[in-house]
Design an enzyme around this catalytic site. Structure first.
Site, PDB file in Angstrom:
ATOM      1  N   SER A   1     -36.107 -47.201   9.552  1.00 49.07           N
ATOM      2  CA  SER A   1     -35.258 -46.178   8.952  1.00 49.07           C
ATOM      3  C   SER A   1     -36.116 -45.241   8.113  1.00 49.07           C
ATOM      4  O   SER A   1     -37.312 -45.462   7.934  1.00 49.07           O
ATOM      5  CB  SER A   1     -34.189 -46.826   8.082  1.00 49.07           C
ATOM      6  OG  SER A   1     -34.780 -47.262   6.877  1.00 49.07           O
ATOM      7  N   LYS A   2     -35.444 -44.226   7.585  1.00 49.82           N
ATOM      8  CA  LYS A   2     -36.154 -43.226   6.785  1.00 49.82           C
ATOM      9  C   LYS A   2     -36.969 -43.874   5.670  1.00 49.82           C
ATOM     10  O   LYS A   2     -38.014 -43.382   5.283  1.00 49.82           O
ATOM     11  CB  LYS A   2     -35.151 -42.251   6.167  1.00 49.82           C
ATOM     12  CG  LYS A   2     -34.788 -41.140   7.104  1.00 49.82           C
ATOM     13  CD  LYS A   2     -34.246 -39.946   6.346  1.00 49.82           C
ATOM     14  CE  LYS A   2     -33.711 -38.908   7.322  1.00 49.82           C
ATOM     15  NZ  LYS A   2     -32.391 -38.460   6.983  1.00 49.82           N
TER      16      LYS A   2
END
Ligand code: GLU
Length: 481
Positions: free
Chosen positions: A250-251
């Site tokens: 994820s980010k």
């Protein structure tokens, strides 16, 4: 029937590596099957969708070499089509208006949570009487549209990656909302699951290939396909890309968007090659291949069910293989922006031959393109800093004489155009000075490069000589002996 697949990104962020990998599997399957690859931008979420993300996504796909045959189609331009489908479902009694207020729904959810039950809609507005409906309407309550889900139904499909998958209707959270709330008998904004099915039917999509996080949606969508068209595509749910701790990338894991990988100096074919290996292994075990080569070998029976861990070392290794194999004419334009950014002085046209020789020298030691900044630095300046090792070497006996002899030969206009010229000049010095060749080489390296290690000495010298940087460095080294 010809294969038709699609990638359907939501433009709520830059092109994520997970979406790009899914696009790649769609592309590979389409090319392997001589089918069509379609792009559809799922921009119905007006608040979160941004045109700059659409641009980033399309440019990223293009950069990776994932050319498409149709589209991009925009869901925001197709709202009427979805509303018509919703109306059809209402007319056929397969969907209904539900008037529950957000507060009522929230209170029921809290109750379910307190009883440790999975949150679900209890379908209570499925059978409202005409009087109840009239009363809600008179009150001015907005209504969502819900599609009926049969709790007793088992929904199953044969997934190209996961084999047989089965879901219970009762695990889908009750009748599902397919249009957001709207008042006065109107149909509000159509939601994802409905729009996808309408589009996949309209675009005659034969295979839906997407991330495994969509599995529960697939169960819901199958019910909608049955209701709206009765043709159901084949599904393939691809494994997630995981971070080092085994969670979905994820980010928070830092770099995740294709434009960031691009800015870090990965090449498109290298990155695409690496992405194909995130979940797929070709039968021949090859790790380096072009997209076209991969398309010839691609099939879903070699896509793994398990998530694939993102491996920077492997990506670096694959990228380096592409950089090492790249022709000088291709590599130079990729390196030039980094040298410009580093403020190195050169004239791309006038110095082209010199630049190409330099790129040919450093190409085999690049892992990522920005490495060219450090590897090139040394060739763009007249002088160089001397490392402690180099300084220590310059103090050794015989070094002054060897360097001085080379400086004198240069002064006298020694011809220095090829590696052979370099070798004969060194040979001459060895003979004249009666010193060992090893000492001359090491002294030259220390004097010209300021260090005892580095790229090929003879080629480096020629490159420096063409710029007139060798003589000043020899003089600077002599001052240190
Ligand atoms: N817009 C969805 C996404 O970005 C598409 C899922 C699908 O392929 O149906 O995840």
């Amino acid at each position: 029937m010809s294969v038709r697949v699609r990638i359907a990104p939501s433009p709520t962020g830059n092109l994520h590596i997970g979406t790009a990998r899914t696009a790649l599997f769609n592309w590979l399957f389409a090319r392997a099957q001589k089918g069509q690859f379609i792009i559809r931008i799922e921009d119905t979420d007006q608040e979160r969708s941004k045109p700059e993300f659409t641009t980033n996504i399309l440019e990223g796909l293009k950069w990776l070499g994932l050319d498409w045959d149709e589209g991009p189609f925009y869901q925001s331009q197709r709202i009427e089509l979805y509303q018509q489908a919703i109306q059809t479902l209402l007319d056929r009694g397969l969907a209904y208006r539900a008037y529950d207020t957000p507060q009522e729904l929230e209170a029921r959810r809290a109750e379910q949570q307190a009883k440790k039950q999975a949150p679900r809609y209890d379908n209570r507005h499925r059978h409202l009487t005409p009087e109840q409906i009239a009363a809600f309407e008179a009150e001015g309550r907005p209504a969502v549209v819900r599609f009926k889900i049969d709790d007793g139904r088992t929904i199953s499909w044969n997934d190209m990656v996961r084999g047989n998958v089965a879901w219970q209707g009762s695990d889908l959270g009750g009748d599902m909302v397919i249009a957001r709330a709207s008042g006065q008998g109107k149909i509000g904004q159509p939601l994802y699951n409905l729009a996808v099915v309408v589009d996949d039917l309209d675009m005659a999509i034969t295979h839906v290939i997407r991330g495994e996080d969509h599995i529960a949606n697939t169960a819901k969508q199958i019910l909608l396909y049955e209701a709206l068209g009765n043709t159901i595509p084949t599904f393939a749910h691809t494994p997630l890309i995981l971070n080092q701790s085994g969670q979905k990338l994820s980010k928070r894991d830092g770099v995740t968007s294709i434009s960031e990988f691009q800015a870090m100096g990965f090449t498109a074919p290298g990155l695409a090659n690496y992405m194909a290996l995130l979940g797929w292994t070709p039968a021949d075990g090859e790790e380096l291949f072009s997209l076209d080569e991969a398309a010839q070998k691609f099939s879903f029976d070699r896509v793994s069910k398990a998530g694939s861990k993102f491996d920077w070392d492997k990506l670096d290794w694959i990228n380096s293989q592409y950089l090492h194999a790249m022709a000088v004419e291709e590599l130079l334009p990729r390196v030039v922006p980094y040298w410009r950014e580093a403020d190195y002085a050169f004239d791309l046209e006038g110095d082209r031959d010199w630049l190409e020789t330099l790129v040919a020298l450093i190409g085999p030691s690049l892992t990522r393109l920005p490495d060219a900044i450090d590897q090139g630095r040394f060739f763009f300046t007249k002088t160089v800093d001397y490392s402690d090792d180099a300084k220590a070497h310059l103090q050794q006996a015989g070094v002054t004489e060897a360097i001085a002899a080379i400086a004198t030969a240069l002064e006298a206009g020694a011809n220095l155009e090829t590696n052979d010229d370099v070798q004969s000049l060194i040979k001459q010095v060895v003979k004249d000075q009666g010193v060992k060749k090893g000492l001359v080489m090491k002294s030259l390296r220390a004097a010209l490069m300021g260090d005892l290690q580095g790229p090929d000495l003879s080629t480096s010298w020629l490159i420096l000589h063409q710029r007139g940087f060798d003589q000043p460095r020899l003089q600077a080294a002599l001052a240190l002996t």
